[in-house]
Design a protein around this motif. Sequence first.
Motif, short mmCIF file in Angstrom:
data_model
loop_
_atom_site.label_atom_id
_atom_site.label_comp_id
_atom_site.label_asym_id
_atom_site.label_seq_id
_atom_site.Cartn_x
_atom_site.Cartn_y
_atom_site.Cartn_z
N LEU A 1 0.83 -1.21 0.00
CA LEU A 1 0.00 0.00 0.00
C LEU A 1 0.87 1.26 0.00
O LEU A 1 0.50 2.27 -0.59
N PHE A 2 2.02 1.18 0.67
CA PHE A 2 2.85 2.37 0.85
C PHE A 2 3.87 2.56 -0.28
O PHE A 2 4.71 3.44 -0.22
N ARG A 3 3.75 1.71 -1.31
CA ARG A 3 4.54 1.96 -2.52
C ARG A 3 3.91 3.09 -3.33
O ARG A 3 4.56 3.66 -4.20
N TYR A 4 2.65 3.36 -3.06
CA TYR A 4 1.97 4.45 -3.77
C TYR A 4 2.24 5.75 -3.01
O TYR A 4 1.77 5.93 -1.88
N LYS A 5 2.99 6.65 -3.63
CA LYS A 5 3.45 7.86 -2.94
C LYS A 5 2.28 8.71 -2.44
O LYS A 5 2.28 9.19 -1.30
N ILE A 6 1.28 8.90 -3.30
CA ILE A 6 0.14 9.75 -2.94
C ILE A 6 -0.59 9.16 -1.73
O ILE A 6 -0.98 9.88 -0.81
N TYR A 7 -0.75 7.83 -1.71
CA TYR A 7 -1.43 7.19 -0.59
C TYR A 7 -0.65 7.39 0.71
O TYR A 7 -1.22 7.73 1.75
N SER A 8 0.66 7.23 0.64
CA SER A 8 1.51 7.40 1.83
C SER A 8 1.42 8.82 2.37
O SER A 8 1.29 9.04 3.58
N ILE A 9 1.50 9.80 1.47
CA ILE A 9 1.39 11.21 1.88
C ILE A 9 0.01 11.46 2.51
O ILE A 9 -0.12 12.11 3.55
N GLY A 10 -1.02 10.91 1.86
CA GLY A 10 -2.39 11.10 2.36
C GLY A 10 -2.61 10.52 3.74
O GLY A 10 -3.26 11.14 4.59
N ILE A 11 -2.06 9.32 4.00
CA ILE A 11 -2.21 8.68 5.31
C ILE A 11 -1.49 9.51 6.38
O ILE A 11 -2.05 9.79 7.45
N LEU B 1 -13.55 20.92 4.47
CA LEU B 1 -12.75 21.02 3.25
C LEU B 1 -11.47 20.19 3.39
O LEU B 1 -11.06 19.48 2.46
N GLN B 2 -10.85 20.28 4.57
CA GLN B 2 -9.61 19.55 4.83
C GLN B 2 -9.83 18.04 4.77
O GLN B 2 -9.09 17.32 4.09
N PHE B 3 -10.85 17.57 5.47
CA PHE B 3 -11.10 16.13 5.54
C PHE B 3 -11.41 15.54 4.17
O PHE B 3 -10.87 14.51 3.78
N VAL B 4 -12.33 16.21 3.44
CA VAL B 4 -12.71 15.69 2.12
C VAL B 4 -11.52 15.72 1.16
O VAL B 4 -11.27 14.76 0.43
N GLY B 5 -10.76 16.82 1.19
CA GLY B 5 -9.59 16.94 0.33
C GLY B 5 -8.56 15.85 0.62
O GLY B 5 -8.04 15.20 -0.30
N MET B 6 -8.28 15.63 1.91
CA MET B 6 -7.29 14.61 2.30
C MET B 6 -7.76 13.20 1.94
O MET B 6 -6.98 12.40 1.41
N ASN B 7 -9.03 12.90 2.22
CA ASN B 7 -9.54 11.55 1.95
C ASN B 7 -9.53 11.24 0.47
O ASN B 7 -9.16 10.14 0.05
N THR B 8 -9.96 12.22 -0.34
CA THR B 8 -10.01 12.02 -1.79
C THR B 8 -8.61 11.82 -2.35
O THR B 8 -8.37 10.93 -3.16
N LEU B 9 -7.67 12.65 -1.90
CA LEU B 9 -6.28 12.52 -2.34
C LEU B 9 -5.73 11.14 -1.99
O LEU B 9 -5.11 10.47 -2.83
N THR B 10 -5.98 10.68 -0.76
CA THR B 10 -5.40 9.43 -0.27
C THR B 10 -5.82 8.23 -1.12
O THR B 10 -5.00 7.37 -1.44
N LEU B 11 -7.10 8.17 -1.49
CA LEU B 11 -7.63 6.97 -2.14
C LEU B 11 -7.66 7.05 -3.66
O LEU B 11 -7.88 6.03 -4.32
N LYS B 12 -7.41 8.22 -4.25
CA LYS B 12 -7.73 8.41 -5.66
C LYS B 12 -6.89 7.58 -6.63
O LYS B 12 -7.36 7.19 -7.69
N ASP B 13 -5.64 7.25 -6.27
CA ASP B 13 -4.77 6.53 -7.19
C ASP B 13 -4.58 5.06 -6.83
O ASP B 13 -3.79 4.36 -7.46
N LEU B 14 -5.29 4.57 -5.81
CA LEU B 14 -5.13 3.17 -5.43
C LEU B 14 -5.76 2.26 -6.49
O LEU B 14 -6.90 2.49 -6.90
N PRO B 15 -5.05 1.22 -6.94
CA PRO B 15 -5.67 0.27 -7.88
C PRO B 15 -6.77 -0.53 -7.21
O PRO B 15 -6.82 -0.64 -5.98
N GLN B 16 -7.65 -1.12 -8.01
CA GLN B 16 -8.85 -1.79 -7.51
C GLN B 16 -8.53 -2.87 -6.47
O GLN B 16 -9.22 -2.99 -5.45
N GLN B 17 -7.44 -3.63 -6.71
CA GLN B 17 -7.16 -4.75 -5.80
C GLN B 17 -6.74 -4.30 -4.41
O GLN B 17 -6.81 -5.07 -3.45
N ASP B 18 -6.30 -3.03 -4.29
CA ASP B 18 -5.88 -2.52 -2.98
C ASP B 18 -6.86 -1.50 -2.40
O ASP B 18 -6.62 -0.98 -1.30
N ALA B 19 -7.95 -1.23 -3.11
CA ALA B 19 -8.87 -0.17 -2.69
C ALA B 19 -9.54 -0.48 -1.35
O ALA B 19 -9.61 0.37 -0.46
#
Length: 462
Positions: free
Chosen positions: A263-273, A375-393
């Motif tokens: 999961l943490f190979r995805y840079k955007i996900y790691s930053i979002g978490i 605004l902060q919560f929605v922005g952070m949550n959307t950023l965190t999950l937006k690039d995760l592939p289906q198998q890791d969603a």
Amino acid sequence: MTTTTHQAVQPEFRLLVLLVSIGFFMQALDTTIVNTALAAMAQQLHENPLQMHSVVVAYVLSVAVCIPLSGWLADRFGIRNTYLAAMIIFSLASLGCGVAQNLDQLIIFRVLQGIGGAFLMPVGRLALLKIIPRSQFLSAMSLMSLAGLIGPLLGPALGGWLVQVATWHWIFFINLPMGVLGIIMCLKVMPNHTEPSVKPFDFSGFILLMIAMVGLSLGIENIAKPQSSILLSMGCIAAGMIAALSYAYHAHSQQNALFHSRLFRYKIYSIGILGNFFARLGSNAIPFVLPLMLQVAFGFAPLLTGLMMIPLVLGALCSKPIIRPIIQAVGYRRFLLVNTVLLGLCIASFALMTASTPLWLKVLHLFIFGTLNSLQFVGMNTLTLKDLPQQDASSGNSFLSMMMMLSMSIGVALAGTLINVFSQYFNPASISTAFHATLLTLGAMNIITAWIFWQIPAETAD
């Protein structure tokens, strides 16, 4: 490329949506209803109101710990059986909270209530996903999310009103009729879907995560309590950190880990978490700190305190239509950098609030905070999950949910500790100074978190 047409929920599924909404409402209500009742609870239980954050932390922490279990239990024992068990546990624990005679008993029942609450939301969402046709799923989720909005909107005011017209016990007894209705409906309308093959549960990983979350939260919560040993608190924090590092190794080496390290190979996900965890510490503490400050330091009545929390939720509602256009216009990086700083300044500026601040200004201040926070919560949550592939969603979303609740637990524990530390440092007669210093500290922490969002690549699109 196929497109899904979104249809209204058909009559045969409406009772199921209502059942899931009842569970979501109960869980959302219980997260907020306690905050305005803490001062009255402290008085009747003969406790220091500044030590009452344990009541909030116990519930939120047990929710965080049990979230990873929810999906596996539903797959293994069936959606209806798991949801029914959650309803029964939550209802019986609510009864236990209402009849508790002291703080220790109350905390034990709050832990049990949190275990039930941990399964209500994810298992309910899973039920809708598996039972309702995909074309009706968006409509069903929209209806259910209304219950999640109404809960926090009613919670603080309802808690304040019940404390004034009855006693604090009724903030827990109010769950009983909803729980009984939910149990009856669960037996009638929810089919018991199970998965034909369920992989073994990662119990060793679950134990490591539990030690990590409980150790860090309890260590931070107890570090400033006079009756607690500083060595024991530091030991809890150390155990939590060792367990977290051990889980990181476990997640990398075990194929069936609850949350695999890939999961943490995805840079955007790691930053979002990371951003979600640290940016929520201060803002999640505000619904706990402000009602306590208004009542303990300023002498406000519980009902007025609860009513003053409503603008916070209204601000959150007003932010919903503007979030997408703003992110499309400026991009995630600039949006989260600016909004994180503004939110930190807004939290710190609550230190300017006094008992004599005009009511309209307090209301406006809370409305602005609610807007920026949402605004902060929605922005952070959307950023965190937006690039995760289906198998890791699914796994990625569960980990995000767990981190959000853990951040709330540690945020409230940290705020309670800061209030206690500052109240010992400053003149105890000037308790408002301790609250103001705490708010300044929480605001500064939020501003520093902007550094995490600085790492978002500039080209990240919406």
